[in-house]
Design an enzyme around this catalytic site. Structure first.
Site, short mmCIF file in Angstrom:
data_model
loop_
_atom_site.label_atom_id
_atom_site.label_comp_id
_atom_site.label_asym_id
_atom_site.label_seq_id
_atom_site.Cartn_x
_atom_site.Cartn_y
_atom_site.Cartn_z
N ASP A 42 -3.12 59.97 1.95
CA ASP A 42 -2.45 58.69 2.14
C ASP A 42 -3.36 57.75 2.92
OD1 ASP A 42 -0.79 56.57 2.96
OD2 ASP A 42 0.97 57.87 3.12
N SER A 68 8.20 55.01 3.11
CA SER A 68 7.21 54.11 3.72
C SER A 68 7.88 53.25 4.80
CB SER A 68 6.57 53.28 2.59
OG SER A 68 5.49 52.54 3.07
N HIS A 94 -0.11 57.69 -0.98
CA HIS A 94 1.07 57.06 -0.38
C HIS A 94 2.27 57.04 -1.34
CE1 HIS A 94 2.86 54.81 2.88
NE2 HIS A 94 3.30 53.90 2.03
C1 MLT Z 1 4.99 49.82 7.57
O1 MLT Z 1 4.65 48.66 7.69
O2 MLT Z 1 6.13 50.24 7.84
C2 MLT Z 1 3.95 50.74 7.06
O3 MLT Z 1 2.71 50.14 7.10
C3 MLT Z 1 4.31 51.19 5.69
C4 MLT Z 1 4.39 50.05 4.74
O4 MLT Z 1 5.45 49.46 4.59
O5 MLT Z 1 3.38 49.71 4.12
#
Ligand code: MLT
Length: 201
Positions: free
Chosen positions: A153, A103, A184
Site C-alpha cells: 500500500d 481508507s 491500497h
Molecule cells: C485519509 O486521508 O484518510 C487517508 O489518506 C486515506 C485516503 O482517504 O486517501
C-alpha cells in the site's frame, strides 16, 4: 431529519448485526452497498456520505495532505458521526452497528472507536492508519476489530497500520490484523476475510 445524507437498507434476517459502511475519499453513500451485501447478507446496511469535500470529493474529515490529518477536524467529525449513528439507531431501530470502513472511512471508524466507543459494536478497518497521534484512553474491552492492510500500500506505511493495531489492542479491543499481498485497493481476499470475520461474531 438525520444529519448525514445516507442510504439505509433494512435487515432481511433477524439477529444479524447492522453494518455501518464508510466509504473512501471520493466515494459516496452508494459505493459500498454492494460490498455490504457480499460481506453481510441479511444485515441492515447504513451508509452515510462524508460531509467534507476535498476538490469536490466527499470524505469524513479534513486532511492537510495525503496521510497528514487535521486532527481537530478528525475529533469534531468523529463526534458528529457518532451522533448520527445514535440518531439513525433510534430512527431505524438498530442495534449498535459494526463499522466497515475503507481508507478514509476506515480512519474515521478508528477515530470513532477511540473517541466514542459506545457508538460501535466493532469495526472492520480496510487499509486504515492511525487517525489521532494522541488518542484518549478509551475502554474498548471486548470490541472485535479486524484490520486488513496491503503489503504494498503506497498510502499506508506498514508500521503505521501495526501501530494502529497495537493502540486498539492496548485499550482492550480484540484485534485481528492481517497484511495481504496487495496495494491500497480492495481485493477478493478482503471481501472473503471480512465476510468470514463478520460470520463468526
Ligand atoms: C485519509 O486521508 O484518510 C487517508 O489518506 C486515506 C485516503 O482517504 O486517501
Amino acid at each position: 431529519e438525520l444529519s448525514f445524507i445516507h442510504r439505509i437498507k433494512p435487515a432481511t434476517e433477524p439477529g444479524k448485526p447492522p453494518i455501518l459502511l464508510l466509504h473512501g475519499t471520493g466515494g459516496n453513500e452508494d459505493d459500498l452497498l454492494p460490498l455490504g451485501g457480499m460481506i453481510a447478507p441479511g444485515s441492515a446496511l447504513l451508509s452515510p456520505r462524508g460531509k467534507v469535500l476535498e476538490g469536490g470529493m466527499p470524505r469524513f474529515f479534513r486532511r492537510l495532505r495525503e496521510g497528514i490529518f487535521d486532527e481537530e477536524d478528525v475529533r469534531r467529525r468523529a463526534h458528529e458521526l457518532a451522533d448520527f449513528i445514535a440518531q439513525a439507531r433510534e430512527s431505524y431501530n438498530l442495534a449498535a452497528p459494526i463499522a466497515v470502513g475503507f481508507s478514509n472511512g476506515a480512519n474515521i471508524a478508528a477515530a470513532v472507536l477511540q473517541l466514542r466507543p459506545e457508538a460501535l459494536a466493532g469495526a472492520a478497518l480496510l487499509r486504515a492508519m492511525v487517525p489521532l497521534q494522541d488518542p484518549p484512553a478509551a475502554d474498548l474491552s471486548g470490541k472485535p476489530v479486524l484490520i486488513l492492510s496491503g503489503a504494498s500500500d503506497p498510502i499506508v506505511p506498514a508500521d503505521n497500520a501495526r501501530r494502529l493495531a497495537s493502540l486498539l489492542q492496548t485499550t482492550g479491543a480484540t484485534v485481528e490484523h492481517r497484511v495481504l499481498p496487495t496495494g491500497h485497493g480492495l481485493s477478493q481476499t478482503d471481501v472473503a476475510l471480512t465476510k468470514a470475520w463478520i460470520d463468526q461474531l
